[in-house]
Each structure stands twice: as structure tokens, then as C-alpha cells.
Write an enzyme that holds these catalytic residues in place. Structure first.
Site, PDB file in Angstrom:
ATOM      1  CE  LYS A   1      73.033  11.474  27.750  1.00 50.72           C
ATOM      2  NZ  LYS A   1      73.315  10.033  28.028  1.00 50.72           N
TER       3      LYS A   1
ATOM      4  CG  ASP B   1      72.627  -0.161  32.173  1.00 54.57           C
ATOM      5  OD1 ASP B   1      71.953  -1.160  32.509  1.00 54.57           O
ATOM      6  OD2 ASP B   1      72.112   0.949  31.928  1.00 54.57           O
TER       7      ASP B   1
END
Length: 331
Positions: free
Chosen positions: A60, A163
């Protein structure tokens, strides 16, 4: 936020947000055979070959245009370091954190194959034969319990995810269950600024949005969350966000697993927030009578989604305990 459990090292702001030393440049060149997996607005994910270890890994990387953005660097590094420090069977192993010669940050981790839990829910709701066979209620509860284990482990280390949603649960091809995306986690020592619904990106609070938009909508800055899964105290901007906010989101996700529908959906961000703050959800058994939801699971869901956090489960493991008992009773 309550104190982390005794005996567990606390993950603190001082250990997650500091920038990288320059000496970490240069390892980027060992990767080759890049294949794009996901292209986001601020970061992208690739499958790459590590020529030193001789394996494929996921990498990433922060987009080049944000390489000098202090806030985005801080958030990216927090995700990488929190993920790395939460070494648990239901979190993803991080192998390396580094930066390119041009200063763009990246981290590498285990390459997963499979799908996220939301894709599984969609296939079940579409009556996909393979999904129906592979994911009976008992299996879905096993998945949920593994998420609870990962989250309980994080809470014991002073980390609040903030989240929790099906898109952040990855189901591997060999029954792996991984809780992902710690980029907006609250760690010990963090306070959130005040905010308004207008802070959400891409849409105005009164603009009509569909369910798919509400599933991916994020807020710029520090206070995170996905509208459909946010707790009342997240929406109200309370600074004292603790593990019970994650428990509310878990309740929303469990409701969706049971009914295949979200408990709170308004046509706008503001209406969605009003429902979460003021309205009780339609009881799961009433919402999806064809799903044959046991009374015990309905009670667990509704307790987790109490408006007042003092009335919810006070720990993830308390909730997991009740789910395990309810699951055992139906097998």
C-alpha cells in the site's frame, strides 16, 4: 476512552504518528512485477514480488501528490504502525514500512485472496447458491466472533477502530477472517476536533445519496467513520469515544448479517444521522421474518445498538460471550 487492559502494552500516539528516518529509503527497489489491486484517492494497493524473500506481497502506498502532506503522512503511518503492532491471528501481518527516494510512503503486508464481507452479504441476499451453502448462520457467527476477537485484542491495547463495517472484514480463500483498515483508529493520547456533517467529502449533508455512497463516504481530517455504521457519539462529535462506539458499529454489522439490510438508512447523510441518534431500528425479526432469526440474537443486536453507551455491552468480549452461547444453542 477507558484504560487498556492490565498487562497489555498500550499503543500510544507517540509510537504511531512520528515520521520515518531518512535511512529507510532504498529498500523500495527490491520489489518488482507490480499489479494494481485498488486505486484510491489518496493511496493505492498493489501486488508486488519481493525479490529478497521470494514471495508476492501486498504493498500500500500513499499517492505521490500527498508525499509532503503532513496530515496524510501521519494518518498513513498510523495505519501501518497500528496494523503492525496489533499482531493477532485476525489482523494482517505487516512486513515493512518505508519510503521511496521521492519521499512517498509505503508499507507491505500479507497478500490476501478472497473477498470482503460485504460482497458475501450481497451474494447471500441475491440467493447465490454457493454463498447460501457456504455461509449458513453458524458460519456467519464464526466470522463475527473472529472479528470480535481481533477488536477485543485491539481494545486491550488501547486502540479503537472507529470504522467497523463489512467492507473492512476480509474473508480469505482458506477461511481466514481479517479485520482491516486501521487508518482512522483512535490510539491512546488522541483527541478529536469538533466537526459538522458538512465535513464529509463529495456530498452535501442534504444531498440525496444511495446506500452504496453511504457505505464509502468518509470525512476529511481526524474524525472518521462511515455514516451507516457510526455510533451516536461519533455523530455528535464527542471527544470521549471509547470501545463502546465500536460495539455500536458491531451491532449494526450483526444486524446486517442477520437481516441482509442496514438498520439505519436515510436519503441524505443528515437523515441517516437523525435516524441513528433518535430512532430505534426495526427489530431484526420484524425486518426479515424469512431469515428465522433467533430471539437471543435479536436481543444481542438491540443491546449493542443502544443509543446510550452505558446501556450497551461494556466490552467486545462480553458481547462475544453472549453470541457464543446463542450460537451453541442453535447448533
Amino acid at each position: 476512552m477507558s484504560s487498556p487492559s492490565d498487562g497489555y502494552p498500550t499503543i500510544m500516539l507517540s509510537g504511531t504518528d512520528h515520521d520515518l528516518p531518512e535511512l529507510l529509503e532504498g529498500t523500495y527497489s527490491k520489489y518488482s512485477d507490480e499489479r494494481l489491486l485498488f486505486n484510491g484517492r489518496k493511496a493505492y494497493l498493489e501486488a508486488v514480488f519481493d525479490n529478497v524473500t521470494g514471495r508476492m506481497v501486498a504493498r500500500k502506498a500513499l499517492r505521490h501528490e500527498f508525499r509532503n502532506d503532513a496530515e496524510e503522512r501521519r494518518r498513513f503511518l498510523r495505519e501501518a504502525r497500528v496494523t503492525a503492532q496489533l499482531a493477532h491471528p485476525n489482523t494482517i501481518p505487516v512486513y515493512e514500512i518505508g519510503q521511496t527516494k521521492m519521499g512517498s510512503l509505503y508499507f507491505t503486508m500479507k497478500l490476501l485472496r478472497g473477498e470482503d464481507l460485504y460482497e458475501t452479504i450481497k451474494r447471500i441476499s441475491q440467493r447465490d447458491a454457493s454463498a447460501l451453502q457456504s455461509y449458513p448462520l453458524s458460519v456467519l457467527m464464526d466470522i463475527f466472533l473472529q472479528v470480535c476477537q481481533a477488536l477485543g485484542f485491539a481494545h486491550a491495547h488501547g486502540v479503537i477502530h472507529r470504522d467497523i463495517k463489512p467492507e473492512n472484514i476480509w474473508l480469505g480463500q482458506f477461511n481466514e477472517v481479517v479485520l482491516l483498515d486501521w487508518g482512522v483508529a483512535k490510539v491512546w493520547g488522541v483527541e478529536d476536533p469538533p466537526w459538522e456533517p458538512e465535513d464529509f467529502q463529495t456530498v452535501r449533508p442534504e444531498e440525496t445519496v444511495d446506500r452504496e455512497q453511504l457505505r464509502t463516504l468518509t470525512r476529511s481530517g481526524q474524525l472518521p467513520g462511515t455514516p451507516l455504521y457510526m455510533s451516536p457519539e461519533q455523530i455528535l462529535g464527542h471527544k470521549s469515544i471509547d470501545e463502546r462506539s465500536d460495539i455500536f458499529s458491531l451491532g449494526v454489522m450483526l444486524y446486517e448479517l442477520m437481516t441482509l439490510k442496514e438498520p439505519f438508512y436515510g436519503e441524505t447523510v443528515r437523515k441517516t444521522f437523525d435516524l441513528i441518534i433518535h430512532d430505534d431500528p426495526i427489530p431484526p425479526k420484524e425486518r426479515a421474518p424469512h431469515r428465522n432469526i433467533p430471539d437471543t440474537f435479536e436481543a444481542i443486536i438491540l443491546k449493542a445498538m443502544e443509543k446510550e453507551k452505558k446501556n450497551r455491552y461494556q466490552s467486545v468480549m462480553e458481547m462475544a460471550h453472549d453470541i457464543q452461547i446463542a450460537k451453541d444453542a442453535i447448533i
